[in-house]
Design a protein around this motif. Structure first.
Motif, PDB file in Angstrom:
ATOM      1  N   GLU A   1       0.838  -1.207   0.000  1.00 39.36           N
ATOM      2  CA  GLU A   1       0.000   0.000   0.000  1.00 39.36           C
ATOM      3  C   GLU A   1       0.871   1.255   0.000  1.00 39.36           C
ATOM      4  OE1 GLU A   1      -3.614   2.086   2.590  1.00 39.36           O
ATOM      5  OE2 GLU A   1      -2.609   0.294   3.366  1.00 39.36           O
ATOM      6  N   LEU A   5       0.988   4.244  -2.858  1.00 38.37           N
ATOM      7  CA  LEU A   5       0.770   5.653  -2.532  1.00 38.37           C
ATOM      8  C   LEU A   5       1.993   6.495  -2.889  1.00 38.37           C
ATOM      9  CD1 LEU A   5      -0.977   5.158   0.927  1.00 38.37           C
ATOM     10  CD2 LEU A   5      -2.042   6.121  -1.114  1.00 38.37           C
ATOM     11  N   SER A   8       2.092   7.141  -6.586  1.00 37.10           N
ATOM     12  CA  SER A   8       1.165   8.213  -6.970  1.00 37.10           C
ATOM     13  C   SER A   8       1.758   9.575  -6.632  1.00 37.10           C
ATOM     14  CB  SER A   8      -0.177   8.033  -6.245  1.00 37.10           C
ATOM     15  OG  SER A   8      -0.782   6.803  -6.588  1.00 37.10           O
ATOM     16  N   ILE A  36       5.223   8.288   2.942  1.00 37.76           N
ATOM     17  CA  ILE A  36       4.746   8.363   1.559  1.00 37.76           C
ATOM     18  C   ILE A  36       5.595   9.348   0.757  1.00 37.76           C
ATOM     19  CG2 ILE A  36       2.814   9.038   0.083  1.00 37.76           C
ATOM     20  CD1 ILE A  36       0.967   8.097   2.436  1.00 37.76           C
ATOM     21  N   LEU A 131      -2.754  12.628  -4.178  1.00 40.15           N
ATOM     22  CA  LEU A 131      -2.625  11.177  -4.315  1.00 40.15           C
ATOM     23  C   LEU A 131      -3.728  10.609  -5.208  1.00 40.15           C
ATOM     24  CD1 LEU A 131      -1.742  10.163  -0.634  1.00 40.15           C
ATOM     25  CD2 LEU A 131      -0.188  10.245  -2.595  1.00 40.15           C
ATOM     26  N   GLU A 135      -3.242   8.719  -8.996  1.00 44.38           N
ATOM     27  CA  GLU A 135      -3.289   7.281  -8.747  1.00 44.38           C
ATOM     28  C   GLU A 135      -3.088   6.513 -10.063  1.00 44.38           C
ATOM     29  OE1 GLU A 135      -6.175   3.882  -6.696  1.00 44.38           O
ATOM     30  OE2 GLU A 135      -6.848   5.962  -6.881  1.00 44.38           O
TER      31      GLU A 135
END
Length: 454
Positions: A1, A5, A8, A36, A131, A135
């Motif tokens: 995950e 992220l 993105s 992130i 984000l 994506e």
């Protein structure tokens, strides 16, 4: 995950013009957005400039101009100190985020976030929208080499105004691997993130090390002893690394005896001197031993540490705990403060270090680089000694030496004596002007709860 992220985020930053070698400022507390943005920057080969969320506009102006950063990622609560920078620094883009953004809706809001709120600001990019917008978008991922810069970590260094230490990707990886081996970390461990991510301890001893092993980091907005105790019990944290004040805060908190912290097995202190008196008091209360360590921004965190399982001897001359042994592939010496000549065991001088965690220098500052790093040796500015067995001890900072009537007094020596008294919670010794002695010794002391009012 996290990878998705970060990809993105990287695509969005690329669209803003961020490319390999560019600097991106991160001014965030210990929230997921830090990770992130960090990984997004590295996917592009950009250099991360982590800054303290407590900095004010004047300080931020210096860091923006010195680093040349064009993108600033900050929390909404910090935006009032950031908005004025666009017209007087190289900044072109400000991305804001809230500490509430990744908090699950069903999760009770922690006490430290009770006053937090979500805000929008004209002329800024919202990180969550950012984000979402990018994506799945494509971008050109950069290939990094060990000698390329990962962080510009600002520090006052051994002396003077802040300088951007250039922590390379090789520095980061070696530091993380060192902690992994020294602390015998395995897949069952969970690191409690008491150090700020924007600090070299948080970025290396917590984030990079956890990534190296593949284990969770238990993160929270900022240090609050009651919340730390609660999360330790809830998530069964096993590793904690932080300054001595963290352990003092935990031990003196009213919830300390109410929480089950038996999962904590690996406890490491660094960033400040460790006093024997408190370590003994903590061990008596918890049956847990605090291991000591020493590092600098310029050594990308680790340089001299006590490996897990070893107990620190007490220096008979000063009653001080050692900071440990040099980490693998690293040499540490004691050099004469005036001449730089290497001194034999037992003699007091400046600690100098050479090894794979030492940075190549300071950002755009060849003069300060030459002052601090000579032939690969980092002159730390810390005064210490090495005993016959190879243990290193910190005596003090060169610039903290007190000259009282010609006698050289190291504040650390006095502090160690003060910490032996059970009433002393914290002690800080400084030199103050004295008409007769030139300088004299002054101590600032806070008392333990049990001695207040006596």
């Amino acid at each position: 995950e996290l990878d998705s992220l970060a990809s993105s985020m990287a695509a969005g930053l690329s669209d803003l013009g961020v490319k390999k070698g560019d600097r991106v400022i991160l001014q965030l507390q210990n929230i997921p957005q830090f990770l992130i943005a960090l990984n997004a920057c590295w996917k592009l080969g950009a250099i991360v400039v982590p800054l303290n969320p407590m900095y004010k506009e004047r300080e931020l102006e210096f860091y923006c101009n010195d680093s040349g950063a064009e993108v600033f990622i900050t929390m909404e609560s910090c935006y009032p100190e950031v908005r004025g920078l666009l017209n007087k620094t190289p900044l072109k883009w400000i991305i804001t985020t809230s500490e509430l953004d990744f908090l699950p809706s069903e999760y009770p809001i922690p006490s430290v976030l009770k006053t937090s709120k979500k805000e929008k600001f004209e002329g800024t990019q919202d990180l969550m929208n950012f984000l979402s917008k990018y994506e799945g978008a494509r971008f050109a991922e950069s290939k990094l080499r060990p000698q390329e810069v990962a962080y510009l970590t600002y520090t006052s260094g051994t002396t003077g105004p802040p300088k951007g230490a250039m922590n390379t990707h090789g520095n980061v990886v070696f530091g993380a691997h060192t902690y992994r081996m020294a602390w015998d970390l395995n897949k069952e461990d969970r690191i409690l993130a008491v150090a700020p991510f924007f600090h070299v301890t948080g970025s290396i001893a917590q984030l990079a090390t956890a990534s190296s092993v593949g284990i969770p980091v238990i993160a929270f907005f900022r240090f609050e002893p009651g919340e730390v105790l609660r999360l330790t019990e809830k998530w069964q944290a096993s590793v904690i690394v932080g300054p001595l004040t963290v352990f003092i805060g935990l031990l003196d908190h009213p919830d300390f005896k109410k929480r089950d912290i038996s999962s904590l097995k690996k406890m490491i202190s660094g960033g400040a001197p460790v006093a024997e008196g408190f370590v003994n008091r903590f061990e008596q209360a918890t049956d847990k031993y605090i291991h000591n360590g020493y590092g600098l921004t310029e050594t990308t965190s680790p340089s001299i540490i006590t490996p897990l399982g070893l107990r620190d001897p007490v220096d008979p001359d000063t009653n001080a705990f050692p900071i440990g042994f040099p980490i693998p592939s690293t040499i540490a010496k004691i050099a004469d403060v005036e001449t730089g000549v290497e001194l034999p065991p037992g003699e007091v001088g400046e600690i100098i270090i050479k090894g794979p965690t030492v940075v190549p220098g300071y950002w755009n500052n060849p003069e300060e680089t030459a002052n601090a790093i000579k032939d690969g040796w980092l002159y730390t500015g810390d005064v210490g000694k090495m005993d016959e067995d190879g243990w290193f001890y910190i005596v003090d900072r060169k610039k903290d030496l007190i000259n009282a009537s010609g006698y050289k007094v190291w504040p650390r020596d006095v502090e160690d004596v003060l910490y032996m008294h059970p009433a002393v919670k914290e002690a800080c010794v400084v030199g103050v002007p004295d008409l007769y002695r030139g300088e004299t010794v002054k101590a600032f002391v806070t008392l333990t709860e049990s001695y207040k009012g006596k």
